[in-house]
Design a protein around this motif. Structure first.
Motif, mmCIF file in Angstrom:
data_model
loop_
_atom_site.group_PDB
_atom_site.id
_atom_site.type_symbol
_atom_site.label_atom_id
_atom_site.label_comp_id
_atom_site.label_asym_id
_atom_site.label_seq_id
_atom_site.Cartn_x
_atom_site.Cartn_y
_atom_site.Cartn_z
ATOM 1 N N LEU A 1 0.846 -1.193 0.000
ATOM 2 C CA LEU A 1 0.000 0.000 0.000
ATOM 3 C C LEU A 1 0.886 1.249 0.000
ATOM 4 C CD1 LEU A 1 -2.627 -1.090 2.702
ATOM 5 C CD2 LEU A 1 -2.925 -1.125 0.214
ATOM 6 N N PRO A 2 1.631 1.486 -1.062
ATOM 7 C CA PRO A 2 2.502 2.661 -1.081
ATOM 8 C C PRO A 2 1.692 3.947 -1.002
ATOM 9 C CG PRO A 2 2.363 1.670 -3.267
ATOM 10 C CD PRO A 2 1.691 0.726 -2.318
ATOM 11 N N GLY A 3 2.241 4.913 -0.264
ATOM 12 C CA GLY A 3 1.560 6.193 -0.119
ATOM 13 C C GLY A 3 0.416 6.176 0.871
ATOM 14 N N THR A 4 0.205 5.044 1.563
ATOM 15 C CA THR A 4 -0.912 4.907 2.506
ATOM 16 C C THR A 4 -0.384 4.461 3.861
ATOM 17 O OG1 THR A 4 -2.386 4.270 0.711
ATOM 18 C CG2 THR A 4 -3.109 3.763 2.943
ATOM 19 N N LEU A 5 -0.953 5.005 4.920
ATOM 20 C CA LEU A 5 -0.610 4.585 6.271
ATOM 21 C C LEU A 5 -1.777 3.813 6.874
ATOM 22 C CD1 LEU A 5 1.205 7.668 7.859
ATOM 23 C CD2 LEU A 5 2.212 5.601 6.893
ATOM 24 N N VAL A 6 -1.455 2.727 7.545
ATOM 25 C CA VAL A 6 -2.448 1.903 8.249
ATOM 26 C C VAL A 6 -2.219 2.096 9.743
ATOM 27 C CG1 VAL A 6 -3.340 -0.421 8.614
ATOM 28 C CG2 VAL A 6 -2.470 0.239 6.364
ATOM 29 N N THR A 7 -3.297 2.351 10.469
ATOM 30 C CA THR A 7 -3.168 2.623 11.901
ATOM 31 C C THR A 7 -3.677 1.438 12.725
ATOM 32 O OG1 THR A 7 -5.332 3.687 12.007
ATOM 33 C CG2 THR A 7 -3.423 5.090 11.542
ATOM 34 N N GLY A 8 -3.188 1.365 13.943
ATOM 35 C CA GLY A 8 -3.601 0.308 14.861
ATOM 36 C C GLY A 8 -3.116 0.615 16.267
ATOM 37 N N THR A 9 -3.193 -0.384 17.119
ATOM 38 C CA THR A 9 -2.715 -0.270 18.503
ATOM 39 C C THR A 9 -1.964 -1.537 18.877
ATOM 40 O OG1 THR A 9 -4.813 -1.136 19.341
ATOM 41 C CG2 THR A 9 -4.567 1.261 19.260
ATOM 42 N N VAL A 10 -1.107 -1.416 19.882
ATOM 43 C CA VAL A 10 -0.392 -2.580 20.386
ATOM 44 C C VAL A 10 -1.390 -3.482 21.107
ATOM 45 C CG1 VAL A 10 1.442 -3.404 21.900
ATOM 46 C CG2 VAL A 10 1.739 -1.275 20.613
ATOM 47 N N GLU A 11 -1.499 -4.727 20.641
ATOM 48 C CA GLU A 11 -2.472 -5.663 21.213
ATOM 49 C C GLU A 11 -1.830 -6.608 22.222
ATOM 50 O OE1 GLU A 11 -5.915 -8.743 19.614
ATOM 51 O OE2 GLU A 11 -4.108 -8.439 18.417
ATOM 52 N N GLN A 12 -0.608 -7.044 21.951
ATOM 53 C CA GLN A 12 0.022 -8.035 22.826
ATOM 54 C C GLN A 12 1.533 -7.947 22.702
ATOM 55 O OE1 GLN A 12 -0.811 -12.097 21.758
ATOM 56 N NE2 GLN A 12 -0.266 -12.909 23.754
ATOM 57 N N LEU A 13 2.207 -8.067 23.834
ATOM 58 C CA LEU A 13 3.668 -8.141 23.876
ATOM 59 C C LEU A 13 4.045 -9.571 24.206
ATOM 60 C CD1 LEU A 13 4.395 -4.911 25.943
ATOM 61 C CD2 LEU A 13 4.908 -5.243 23.534
ATOM 62 N N LEU A 14 4.761 -10.224 23.306
ATOM 63 C CA LEU A 14 5.175 -11.604 23.542
ATOM 64 C C LEU A 14 6.389 -11.610 24.463
ATOM 65 C CD1 LEU A 14 4.765 -13.108 19.960
ATOM 66 C CD2 LEU A 14 3.085 -12.899 21.797
ATOM 67 N N ASP A 15 6.296 -12.398 25.531
ATOM 68 C CA ASP A 15 7.319 -12.381 26.569
ATOM 69 C C ASP A 15 8.424 -13.403 26.339
ATOM 70 O OD1 ASP A 15 6.110 -10.340 27.972
ATOM 71 O OD2 ASP A 15 4.833 -11.696 29.108
ATOM 72 N N ILE B 1 5.827 6.996 0.954
ATOM 73 C CA ILE B 1 5.902 7.532 -0.419
ATOM 74 C C ILE B 1 7.008 6.848 -1.209
ATOM 75 C CG2 ILE B 1 6.379 9.612 -1.761
ATOM 76 C CD1 ILE B 1 5.055 11.202 0.532
ATOM 77 N N VAL B 2 8.143 6.617 -0.555
ATOM 78 C CA VAL B 2 9.262 5.948 -1.232
ATOM 79 C C VAL B 2 8.907 4.514 -1.607
ATOM 80 C CG1 VAL B 2 11.641 5.165 -0.916
ATOM 81 C CG2 VAL B 2 10.970 7.440 -0.156
ATOM 82 N N ASN B 3 7.902 3.921 -0.931
ATOM 83 C CA ASN B 3 7.484 2.550 -1.268
ATOM 84 C C ASN B 3 7.021 2.414 -2.714
ATOM 85 O OD1 ASN B 3 8.049 1.373 1.181
ATOM 86 N ND2 ASN B 3 5.995 1.654 2.018
ATOM 87 N N TYR B 4 6.693 3.520 -3.350
ATOM 88 C CA TYR B 4 6.314 3.454 -4.768
ATOM 89 C C TYR B 4 7.469 2.977 -5.634
ATOM 90 C CZ TYR B 4 1.809 5.820 -4.258
ATOM 91 O OH TYR B 4 0.525 6.155 -3.933
ATOM 92 N N ILE B 5 8.702 3.241 -5.199
ATOM 93 C CA ILE B 5 9.855 2.931 -6.063
ATOM 94 C C ILE B 5 10.855 2.011 -5.391
ATOM 95 C CG2 ILE B 5 9.653 5.063 -7.384
ATOM 96 C CD1 ILE B 5 11.830 6.252 -5.624
ATOM 97 N N ASN B 6 10.800 1.872 -4.065
ATOM 98 C CA ASN B 6 11.792 1.067 -3.361
ATOM 99 C C ASN B 6 11.195 -0.294 -3.004
ATOM 100 O OD1 ASN B 6 13.990 0.151 -1.948
ATOM 101 N ND2 ASN B 6 13.518 1.303 -0.088
#
Length: 375
Positions: free
Chosen positions: A283-297, A367-372
């Motif tokens: 998904l170049p040029g796009t940001l996906v948001t979320g939250t921390v759900e679990q920390l693996l110990d 944005i750089v994900n379009y070419i990198n």
């Protein structure tokens, strides 16, 4: 990012020198070094724990399909990469050997039930024989006592009494044999399970259930929603229930997981519920948001493997820890195929001033994900 900010600083210096606000001297240009040091100390180093970043990937379970029974494949009911529902038939194994086993188990059960009836009859016969033997013993004992009185009176000889003794001993032995026969018959009749079923019948019933279950397992079904990939199975091949020889790979699409890697030194600042932004290659040029759900110990290095060797020294490394991320918008799962990789940033409660820089950097990465093609 630091290069970009340094170039911006140099550009500002150039403009200020041109408008003669600053002198064109070595000291002026050497201030660039001070600028870089200040950026490192007060911005980019604190940013590593204030807004840690790292790689993130989308994972799904892939189930190795192992049949519970072995046999020759008679039908492959699926096509590769075609959506399936839980319970759909994947392939079928020749059921004839298992149908024969079911018929044999039914015959065994019928024989066991008949044997149960026969055991009851054997017990009744043994008890009747015991009663007859006890009656003969009683008769032999009475005759022995009568002859014993006659011997004492001299009416008969002692030889007659010896014969009566032999008859009495034989009658006692017959009673003991009959008692043993009754005991054996009672053992067979009294061998029952907790619910009162005769043991041999319960054993035959269990064998029939096992045979019927094996027959049912000749149809291998999808464990969940998903699809089969890399399908090579065909009719005529033989499959086994050995774990080293899976028949096919089934991709479980019921759940996707976003797994991120974070360095150990930054983990102490991360807490469940903190916001996350991600830039994926798909998904170049796009940001996906979320939250921390679990920390693996635990990490792979923390697993204690059972071996016959002493632990080797000098093998310890600071491996990253894993954490799971929950998307703010579940609809975004459809946009992220399994294996999609990207970069994440977690905005912790530390050094909040650095969050702006990390957000700018992540947007530049998106944005750089379009070419990198690489991370």
């Amino acid at each position: 990012m630091i290069v970009f900010m340094t170039l911006a600083y140099v550009a500002v210096l150039f403009v200020l020198i041109k408008v003669k606000v600053l002198p064109n001297t070595k000291t002026t240009w050497l201030s660039t070094v001070v600028w870089v040091v200040v950026l490192f100390i007060f911005l980019f180093i604190p940013m590593q724990w204030g807004a840690p970043s790292g790689p993130v990937k989308v994972q799904m379970r892939v189930v190795q399909i192992l049949p519970n029974v072995s046999g020759e494949v008679t039908n492959v009911a699926v096509e590769a990469n075609t959506p399936l529902k839980a319970g759909d038939v994947l392939f079928e194994i020749d059921p004839e050997p298992y149908e024969i086993a079911v018929a044999s188990a039914k015959a065994t059960l019928a024989r066991a039930e008949a044997q149960g009836v026969q055991d009851q009859a054997n017990l009744a016969a043994a008890e009747a024989q015991l009663r007859q033997a006890e009656a003969q013993q009683a008769l032999a004992a009475r005759l022995y006592r009568d002859d014993e009185e006659l011997v004492k009176s001299g009416t008969i000889s002692e030889q007659r009494l010896e014969q009566r003794q032999a008859e009495l001993d034989a009658a006692i032995g017959a009673v003991e044999q009959s008692q043993a026969a009754v005991a054996r018959a009672m053992i067979e009749v009294n061998a029952v399970t907790e619910d009162g079923t005769l043991a041999k019948i319960a054993e035959a019933q269990a064998g029939l259930r096992q045979a019927q279950w094996n027959l049912k397992e000749t149809k291998i079904r999808a464990p969940s929603d998903g699809y089969v990939t890399n399908l090579a199975l065909t009719v005529g091949q033989r499959v086994t229930n050995l774990p080293l020889a899976p028949a096919m790979a089934f991709v479980d699409t019921s759940e996707k997981g976003l797994v991120a890697e974070v360095h150990q030194i930054y983990r102490r600042h991360i807490e469940i519920g903190q916001p996350v932004e991600m830039a994926f290659k798909t998904l170049p040029g796009t940001l996906v948001t979320g939250t921390v759900e679990q920390l693996l110990d635990i990490s792979a290095q923390g697993q204690a493997a059972v071996t016959g060797n002493v632990a080797a020294a000098g093998q310890t490394q600071a491996e990253p820890f894993l954490l799971r991320i929950k998307l703010d918008n579940p609809d975004n799962e459809a946009l992220l195929p399994a294996g999609a990789a990207g970069t994440f940033a977690i905005y912790t409660n530390s050094v909040a001033a650095t969050h702006v820089i990390r957000k700018v950097m992540l947007r530049m990465t998106s944005i750089v994900n379009y070419i990198n093609p690489a991370l």
